[in-house]
Design an enzyme around this catalytic site. Structure first.
Site, PDB file in Angstrom:
ATOM      1  N   CYS A  85      26.699  11.509  31.268  1.00 19.77           N
ATOM      2  CA  CYS A  85      27.646  11.286  32.013  1.00 19.77           C
ATOM      3  C   CYS A  85      27.379   9.594  31.891  1.00 19.77           C
ATOM      4  O   CYS A  85      26.526   9.088  31.086  1.00 19.77           O
ATOM      5  CB  CYS A  85      27.124  11.662  33.970  1.00 19.77           C
ATOM      6  N   ARG A  90      24.839  14.116  36.977  1.00 20.46           N
ATOM      7  CA  ARG A  90      26.434  14.811  37.494  1.00 20.46           C
ATOM      8  C   ARG A  90      26.701  15.992  35.731  1.00 20.46           C
ATOM      9  O   ARG A  90      26.734  16.825  36.084  1.00 20.46           O
ATOM     10  CB  ARG A  90      28.273  13.691  36.865  1.00 20.46           C
TER      11      ARG A  90
END
Length: 125
Positions: A85, A90
């Site tokens: 990410c 994430r």
């Protein structure tokens, strides 16, 4: 008993590392891995982030999308897959989905796309 406990305390960290199916890398090593052409790259950022710049050949599957798991499930589970990410948060969460779906060779770009760009690695728009 003390000897057994001491032995367990020494080998437990090694066993825990061996159990982690994910290889964690920084940008330099990731670039070498991607260069072989055999590794899929999955960018879990938003489509807008992806449009602003991404690793060449990356597939964008937004972790925030409702069908994230279904989209990941369509990928080849036996192909080495690098997941990232922007900074690593994430994509770290996304690793659980890859593991759940049975991916056998997952690589995590720990410093994310931000680290990739900061290291001067090629960015495609």
């Amino acid at each position: 008993m003390k000897t057994l406990l001491a032995t367990l305390l020494l080998i437990l960290p090694t066993l825990m590392l061996a159990a982690d199916p994910v290889k964690h890398v920084k940008s330099e090593e990731a670039a070498k891995i991607i260069a072989d052409g055999k590794t899929a790259v999955v960018d879990v950022r938003t489509p807008d982030e992806f449009k602003d710049g991404h690793i060449k050949g990356a597939k964008n599957i937004d972790i925030m999308s409702k069908d994230f798991e279904a989209q990941v499930a369509k990928l080849d589970k036996t192909q080495p897959t690098l997941v990232h990410c922007q900074a690593g948060g994430r994509s770290t969460r996304a690793l659980k989905t890859f593991e759940k779906l049975g991916f056998t060779h997952v690589i995590h770009l720990d410093d994310g796309f931000g680290g990739w760009a900061a290291a001067g690695k090629p960015v495609e728009k």
